[in-house]
Design an enzyme around this catalytic site. Structure first.
Site, short mmCIF file in Angstrom:
data_model
loop_
_atom_site.label_atom_id
_atom_site.label_comp_id
_atom_site.label_asym_id
_atom_site.label_seq_id
_atom_site.Cartn_x
_atom_site.Cartn_y
_atom_site.Cartn_z
N HIS A 1 151.61 1.04 94.55
CA HIS A 1 151.06 0.97 93.21
C HIS A 1 151.97 0.23 92.23
CE1 HIS A 1 147.19 2.83 93.57
NE2 HIS A 1 147.71 3.39 94.64
N GLU B 1 135.99 3.06 101.72
CA GLU B 1 137.40 2.81 102.05
C GLU B 1 137.84 3.57 103.28
OE1 GLU B 1 139.94 3.83 98.70
OE2 GLU B 1 138.77 5.59 98.22
N ASP C 1 142.81 0.86 101.15
CA ASP C 1 142.76 1.99 102.07
C ASP C 1 141.97 1.65 103.33
OD1 ASP C 1 144.33 4.10 101.03
OD2 ASP C 1 142.90 4.32 99.40
N CYS D 1 136.82 -3.71 95.18
CA CYS D 1 137.80 -3.43 94.13
C CYS D 1 139.22 -3.31 94.68
CB CYS D 1 137.43 -2.20 93.31
SG CYS D 1 137.41 -0.70 94.29
#
Ligand code: PEP
Ligand code: MG
Length: 539
Positions: free
Chosen positions: A187, A426, A450, A497
């Site tokens: 992240h 995902e 993911d 996304c």
């Protein structure tokens, strides 16, 4: 000195270095011989801490007003408290310990003492005394503690940065992230992309570089400390060129996302906080394709209330002025840990108790969030998206909870609008049953970060496996095609996304597959638009 690392976002940064240490860094006890010198080290650090607090007071005064700024004055006074100062100097003298240890121990002792007092005001001071002690320890160690010390923007060096730490940083003061650990899909890397600043991982920097001038080359993956003048000048020129390129891209603002043969696609932005809306708008996002709502939870010390969440979602919806805003429900667990959730340590957190699994297990948390989102829906165009789905049953349960929330709001005469419900695809399970899932929802958004990790069985956080974490793997591309086909058959729109959505080497493939939307970091929107406008899908 040049140190090699791996770039996770390109660009050039030039500035001073600041080493970030964890807020609760363990302070080591060591024996000292020169007591007077140690006491004077403490006094100078105390003065420096006071100067920092005075600067913070001035800044807060301008930004948040006198009442809110007052805390920094209180902190300055606390640093002069005679009992506090004496406790520290006595400890240095009687136990012949280092100043860091004496300050940290005194901070802990006073904090415990205040916390046990039968007086609300004093109890609140417990956190303050810890805070000022952390600040003095930070000055003594020449490092920061959970927040940045420097007033100037800096290149931030850290072992690693957890999402709970990055949310607390004053982002306007970070020129670049450079970490020893971390992976391309961590992240921190995503945050760097959102902020449009270069970031490097795997950089083994020395400990004594605080305050030194450096260059981050996010193209070559290099950190250059104390660069010689000619190198500095060369990079200043490169940076000026880069800024010019960014300016040119801005000319694409207001233009359509349309291919040469007339195919259109929606380009939305991924955001992690309300303040990211500014950069989404500045980069001409057509909407918000992924609002990672968990960052509201990471920023808080306790569960954010319905009212707090409502305000945040409403602000985003209003600022986007009728454009679509897709709020993803809470996705914590795995790398995103929040203390107050009291999650147990797991053997395999990425495959563990996370995201929708927690929400369905703790319905009161889920309902609070859904109520807040539905209430905010009245003020814009909001959609809700659910992460980590693996079954049709999950989706049905979610839909029935959402229906209950709507019924409750109706009974209470609280307004809300129609809200599209979608899911993230995902997990490989969701891909394989995407035909069935499509019958249940309005849209799909593929979380390629993911999906790649679960399909290839490669932990996205594991730096050692970064070189084989391949989002272009034929398995992933086949899955993407399958998701679009199954979604479209049932009338769902389908987007991406995950980070792959911004990979311009695949933009043409995505257009040919028929994706309806790509949601990317705000800083990537115009680059992807540029690419789209250069493609002819009939070729
Ligand atoms: C993903 O997994 O691709 C995604 C967009 O979600 P996150 O990165 O927040 O897990
Ligand atoms: Mg995900």
């Amino acid at each position: 000195m040049v140190i090699e690392g791996k770039s996770v976002y390109s660009g050039i940064a030039i500035g001073k270095l600041e080493i970030f240490h964890k807020a609760d860094k363990q302070v080591k006890r060591s024996r000292i011989t020169d007591v007077e010198a140690e006491i004077s080290r403490f006094h100078s650090a105390k003065e420096e801490a006071k100067a920092q607090l005075a600067a913070l007071y001035e800044k807060a005064l301008k930004e948040v007003g006198e009442v809110n700024a007052a805390i920094f004055e209180v902190h300055q006074m606390m640093l002069e408290d005679l009992d506090y100062v004496e406790s520290i100097t006595n400890m240095i003298r009687s136990q012949q310990v280092n100043a860091e240890f004496a300050v940290a121990s005194t901070g802990d002792n006073f904090s415990e003492m205040f916390a046990a007092m039968d007086d609300d005001y004093m109890r609140e001071r417990a956190a303050d005394v810890k805070d000022i002690s952390n600040r003095v320890v930070a000055v003594l160690c020449g490092s920061s503690t959970g927040s940045l010390l420097s007033e100037e923007p800096v290149i931030l060096l850290a072992d690693d940065l957890a999402p709970s730490e990055t949310v607390q940083l004053d982002k306007s003061k970070v020129l670049s992230f450079v970490t020893r650990h971390g992976s391309t899909n961590s992240h921190t890397a995503i945050l760097a992309r959102t902020m449009n600043i270069p970031a490097l991982i795997g950089v083994d920097y020395p400990e004594d570089v605080n305050g030194r001038l450096a260059i981050v080359d996010g193209y070559e993956g290099k950190l250059m400390i104390d660069p010689p003048l000619p190198v500095l000048e060369e990079y200043q020129k490169k940076k000026a060129k880069e800024d010019e390129k960014k300016r040119l891209l801005l000319e694409l603002k207001g233009k359509e996302n349309i291919t040469l043969d007339g195919k259109k696609i929606n380009l939305y932005a991924n955001i992690g906080s309300v303040s990211d809306v500014a950069s989404a708008l500045a980069n001409d996002a057509g909407g918000i394709g992924l609002f990672r709502s968990e960052f509201l939870y990471l920023e808080s010390k306790d569960y954010p209330t319905e009212e707090e969440q409502f305000k945040a979602y409403r602000t985003v919806a209003e600022n986007m002025a009728g454009k679509k805003v897709i709020i993803r429900t809470l996705d914590i667990g795995a790398d995103k840990q929040v203390d107050y959730f009291g999650l147990e340590k797991e053997e395999n957190p990425a495959m563990g108790y996370r995201a929708i699994r927690i929400c369905l297990d703790r319905p009161e948390v889920f309902r609070t969030q859904l109520r807040a989102i539905y209430r905010a829906s009245y003020y814009g165009t909001i959609s809700i998206m659910f992460p980590m789905i693996i079954s049709v049953d999950e989706v049905r349960t979610i839909k029935s909870i959402a229906a209950e929330v709507r019924k409750e709001l109706k009974e209470q005469q609280i307004p809300y609008k129609e809200v599209e419900l979608g899911i993230m695809i995902e997990t490989p399970a969701a891909v394989m049953i995407s035909g069935e899932l499509a019958k249940e929802v309005d849209f799909f958004s593929v979380g390629t970060n993911d999906l790649t990790q679960y399909t290839l069985a490669i932990d996205r956080q594991n730096q050692k496996l970064d070189n084989i974490y391949d989002s272009h793997h034929p398995a992933i591309l086949k899955m993407l095609r399958m998701i679009v086909e199954n979604g479209h058959k049932e009338g769902c729109w389908v987007g991406i996304c995950g980070e792959l959505g911004a990979d311009t080497s695949l933009t043409e493939t995505f257009l040919k597959m028929g994706f309806d939307e790509l949601s990317v970091s705000p800083s990537m929107i115009l680059k992807v638009r540029e690419k789209i406008r250069s493609i002819d899908t009939t070729n």
